[in-house]
Design an enzyme around this catalytic site. Structure first.
Site, PDB file in Angstrom:
ATOM      1  N   ASP A  32      38.058 -34.785 -21.531  1.00 20.95           N
ATOM      2  CA  ASP A  32      36.748 -34.886 -20.882  1.00 20.95           C
ATOM      3  C   ASP A  32      36.800 -34.132 -19.540  1.00 20.95           C
ATOM      4  OD1 ASP A  32      34.271 -37.258 -21.157  1.00 20.95           O
ATOM      5  OD2 ASP A  32      34.449 -36.075 -19.332  1.00 20.95           O
ATOM      6  N   ASN A  88      28.874 -44.154 -27.280  1.00 18.22           N
ATOM      7  CA  ASN A  88      27.522 -44.442 -26.796  1.00 18.22           C
ATOM      8  C   ASN A  88      26.466 -43.851 -27.731  1.00 18.22           C
ATOM      9  OD1 ASN A  88      28.769 -45.554 -24.504  1.00 18.22           O
ATOM     10  ND2 ASN A  88      28.814 -43.579 -23.471  1.00 18.22           N
ATOM     11  N   GLN A  95      24.526 -42.518 -23.463  1.00 18.17           N
ATOM     12  CA  GLN A  95      24.820 -41.244 -24.146  1.00 18.17           C
ATOM     13  C   GLN A  95      24.134 -40.103 -23.397  1.00 18.17           C
ATOM     14  OE1 GLN A  95      23.545 -40.927 -28.267  1.00 18.17           O
ATOM     15  NE2 GLN A  95      24.904 -39.190 -28.647  1.00 18.17           N
ATOM     16  N   HIS A 101      30.313 -38.629 -30.460  1.00 16.74           N
ATOM     17  CA  HIS A 101      31.702 -38.508 -30.002  1.00 16.74           C
ATOM     18  C   HIS A 101      32.249 -39.877 -29.649  1.00 16.74           C
ATOM     19  CE1 HIS A 101      28.928 -38.000 -26.639  1.00 16.74           C
ATOM     20  NE2 HIS A 101      29.815 -38.645 -25.904  1.00 16.74           N
ATOM     21  N   HIS A 103      34.863 -41.855 -27.146  1.00 20.95           N
ATOM     22  CA  HIS A 103      35.669 -41.759 -25.925  1.00 20.95           C
ATOM     23  C   HIS A 103      36.975 -42.533 -26.130  1.00 20.95           C
ATOM     24  CE1 HIS A 103      32.445 -40.484 -22.999  1.00 20.95           C
ATOM     25  NE2 HIS A 103      31.674 -40.976 -23.948  1.00 20.95           N
TER      26      HIS A 103
HETATM   27  P1  5GP Z   1      28.386 -39.597 -23.245  1.00 23.10           P
HETATM   28  O1  5GP Z   1      27.825 -39.947 -21.901  1.00 23.10           O
HETATM   29  O2  5GP Z   1      27.403 -38.780 -24.049  1.00 23.10           O
HETATM   30  O3  5GP Z   1      28.908 -40.769 -24.014  1.00 23.10           O
HETATM   31  O4  5GP Z   1      29.655 -38.719 -22.968  1.00 23.10           O
HETATM   32  C1  5GP Z   1      29.594 -37.345 -22.716  1.00 23.10           C
HETATM   33  C2  5GP Z   1      30.911 -36.966 -22.077  1.00 23.10           C
HETATM   34  O5  5GP Z   1      31.081 -35.581 -22.231  1.00 23.10           O
HETATM   35  C3  5GP Z   1      30.987 -37.261 -20.585  1.00 23.10           C
HETATM   36  O6  5GP Z   1      32.103 -38.092 -20.323  1.00 23.10           O
HETATM   37  C4  5GP Z   1      31.121 -35.889 -19.946  1.00 23.10           C
HETATM   38  O7  5GP Z   1      31.985 -35.874 -18.836  1.00 23.10           O
HETATM   39  C5  5GP Z   1      31.663 -35.056 -21.081  1.00 23.10           C
HETATM   40  N1  5GP Z   1      31.256 -33.639 -21.057  1.00 23.10           N
HETATM   41  C6  5GP Z   1      29.995 -33.166 -20.901  1.00 23.10           C
HETATM   42  N2  5GP Z   1      29.985 -31.828 -20.997  1.00 23.10           N
HETATM   43  C7  5GP Z   1      31.277 -31.449 -21.235  1.00 23.10           C
HETATM   44  C8  5GP Z   1      31.886 -30.179 -21.434  1.00 23.10           C
HETATM   45  O8  5GP Z   1      31.263 -29.108 -21.409  1.00 23.10           O
HETATM   46  N3  5GP Z   1      33.245 -30.171 -21.648  1.00 23.10           N
HETATM   47  C9  5GP Z   1      33.969 -31.343 -21.692  1.00 23.10           C
HETATM   48  N4  5GP Z   1      35.285 -31.225 -21.919  1.00 23.10           N
HETATM   49  N5  5GP Z   1      33.417 -32.550 -21.503  1.00 23.10           N
HETATM   50  C10 5GP Z   1      32.074 -32.611 -21.275  1.00 23.10           C
END
Ligand code: 5GP
Ligand code: ZN
Length: 137
Positions: A32, A88, A95, A101, A103
């Site tokens: 991440d 999420n 999300q 995805h 975590h």
């Molecule tokens: P969500 O909030 O959708 O459950 O998680 C999205 C996650 O993706 C977040 O923890 C954020 O830091 C990560 N993330 C968003 N954009 C990128 C990216 O371009 N590269 C990587 N490696 N992580 C990302």
């Protein structure tokens, strides 16, 4: 089906660079960009599914299997004291990237994260009401 506007489709496809720590035909696992703790990893299907509800059961179980595999890799290499696995669905649930995805968040005795909710016991009639709403019983 890939979504050309989706950042995780681009990452899974290799169009955007990422720190891939695992890859097979159907999934990638990347570090991440904004980690909660050291080794925070995302397990991502290469196909575009917006969330859990868009996935078929076979893909959902395949995702869990990969998560377990990658969790094992993190445990072996980083020796955390524990690990959160969270996923999420929907903006209200946190999300931010609308491509499914999982975590994996390694936890260390010394880390300052607070990933859990605050438990507050419910009244028995409230629990019964929710139970009835879900089961009809
Ligand atoms: P969500 O909030 O959708 O459950 O998680 C999205 C996650 O993706 C977040 O923890 C954020 O830091 C990560 N993330 C968003 N954009 C990128 C990216 O371009 N590269 C990587 N490696 N992580 C990302
Ligand atoms: Zn996507």
């Amino acid at each position: 089906m890939k979504d050309p506007a989706c950042i995780f489709c681009k990452i899974a496809n290799g169009d955007i660079p990422s720190k891939k720590i695992y890859e097979d035909e159907e999934f990638v696992a990347i570090l991440d960009l904004a980690p909660a703790t050291k080794g925070h990893t995302l397990v991502i299907p290469k196909e575009h599914y917006p969330d859990l509800f868009a996935m078929d059961e076979q893909t959902a179980s395949a995702a869990m299997l990969r998560a377990r595999r990658v969790a094992g890799l993190l445990k072996e290499k980083l020796s955390p004291d524990g690990m959160n696995m969270t996923q999420n669905n929907g903006e209200v649930a946190g999300q931010t990237v609308l491509h499914y995805h999982i975590h994996l968040i390694p936890r260390y005795l010394s880390d300052p994260e607070h990933i859990n909710w605050k438990p507050a016991p419910a009244e028995p009639e409230v629990l019964q009401s929710v139970f009835s709403e879900i089961t009809g019983g």
